[in-house]
Design an enzyme around this catalytic site. Structure first.
Site, PDB file in Angstrom:
ATOM      1  N   THR A  60      24.202  78.123  13.411  1.00 40.40           N
ATOM      2  CA  THR A  60      25.080  78.832  11.953  1.00 40.40           C
ATOM      3  C   THR A  60      25.732  77.409  11.376  1.00 40.40           C
ATOM      4  OG1 THR A  60      24.997  80.929  12.969  1.00 40.40           O
ATOM      5  CG2 THR A  60      26.561  80.211  11.181  1.00 40.40           C
ATOM      6  N   LYS A 120      35.177  79.645  12.696  1.00 43.48           N
ATOM      7  CA  LYS A 120      34.391  78.526  11.831  1.00 43.48           C
ATOM      8  C   LYS A 120      33.134  79.075  10.782  1.00 43.48           C
ATOM      9  CE  LYS A 120      30.620  77.493  13.864  1.00 43.48           C
ATOM     10  NZ  LYS A 120      28.979  77.821  13.329  1.00 43.48           N
ATOM     11  N   LYS A 162      22.444  83.939   6.531  1.00 41.77           N
ATOM     12  CA  LYS A 162      23.159  84.389   7.703  1.00 41.77           C
ATOM     13  C   LYS A 162      24.652  84.250   7.608  1.00 41.77           C
ATOM     14  CE  LYS A 162      24.443  83.679  12.159  1.00 41.77           C
ATOM     15  NZ  LYS A 162      24.695  84.949  13.122  1.00 41.77           N
TER      16      LYS A 162
END
Length: 293
Positions: free
Chosen positions: A96, A241, A172
């Site tokens: 990701t 994150k 995503k």
């Protein structure tokens, strides 16, 4: 035996995904910063690489499943990175990362004659272990076709978003935002009902049997209703994150995302309190605690 591919990154997700490639008949040359994590794969026939570059066969395929943008760039273009060795092979990037990072990496690969396919995944480690991930993918057509057998060996479905290398990463991030929004919504709804005398579980059972009868509300709702955030699918710091990436992408695109900023603050508080031993959905505790529960 199918072709031997490189696999870099053997955390909870990467180890499960690499294991499924072995089960599907692919040979593996694996690299992980902590080499001991490779032992289960070595016992099944994988070979250990001492550097990212050593994991790659010129003209072959290399899969990366590492923690963040910096880690992907590190194994790719830093000293001992694999890109100069990859030749006309293909990099299947399953981490990701930001769409802009994917675009930059794709350009660097093109300059060297290599292919780059963005292919982040949805699913927890136990889902990865059962080869039931949902995979999203984008990149040049020929490279996407070449890596498709690997994607299928690790997933229950592959969803194609075309040639633009950042597209799969945008999906995503959008998906992670939707997951967090669902957790926030349930945390607020269950807490509201609880404050007015209705047990959290009763609220959960009602909504997941009718209006919100879907996987996300059932699975994450169970955690929020019970306030028992186990097993740990992803740590709060890891998803924090991701929310940083969501907000950066929103700023780049001039997209107001006030709910994403709220969830980022919830995750920041969770990390600041040292709650790394629970699933990231544990940020729902910030809602009930704010209500005095």
């Amino acid at each position: 035996m199918k072709e031997t591919v490189g696999f870099i990154g053997l955390g909870g997700m990467g180890l499960a995904m690499a294991t499924n490639l072995l089960k599907a008949g692919f040979g593996l040359r694996v690299y992980n910063r902590t080499a001991d994590k490779a032992r289960p794969l070595l016992a099944k026939g994988a070979r250990l690489a001492r550097t990212p570059a050593e994991a790659v066969e010129p003209g072959g395929i290399v899969v990366t499943m590492v923690s963040d943008d910096q880690a992907v760039e590190g194994v790719t273009v830093a000293p001992n990175g694999f890109l100069d060795r990859l030749g006309d092979g293909v990099h299947l990037s399953m981490s990701t990362i930001a769409p802009r990072t994917a675009r930059r990496l794709a350009a660097l690969h093109r300059e060297r004659g290599a292919g780059y396919v963005a292919s982040p995944v949805f699913g927890k480690p136990e889902v990865a272990a059962e080869a039931r991930l949902w995979v999203v993918t984008s990149g040049d057509t020929a490279s996407r076709a070449r890596v498709r057998p690997l994607q299928e060996a690790m997933s229950q479905a592959v969803f194609d978003f075309g040639d633009e290398p950042g597209a799969a990463n945008a999906i995503k991030l959008a998906g992670n935002f939707l997951l967090g929004a669902a957790v926030e919504a349930m945390a607020e709804a269950f807490t509201l009902a609880q404050k007015h005398g209705v047990p959290r579980r009763q609220t959960y059972e009602f909504f997941t049997q009718n209006l919100f009868d879907c996987f996300v509300y059932r699975e994450y709702g169970e955690l929020v209703a019970s306030k028992h955030y186990r097993p740990v699918g992803a740590r709060p710091s890891l998803i924090r994150k991701d929310y940083g990436l969501i907000l950066s992408a929103a700023d780049e695109g001039l997209v107001p995302m006030p709910l994403a900023r709220l969830i980022h603050e919830r995750l920041t508080a969770t990390v600041a309190k040292g709650r790394e031993d629970a699933d990231w959905a544990g940020f729902a505790r910030e809602v009930s605690e704010s209500a005095g529960l």
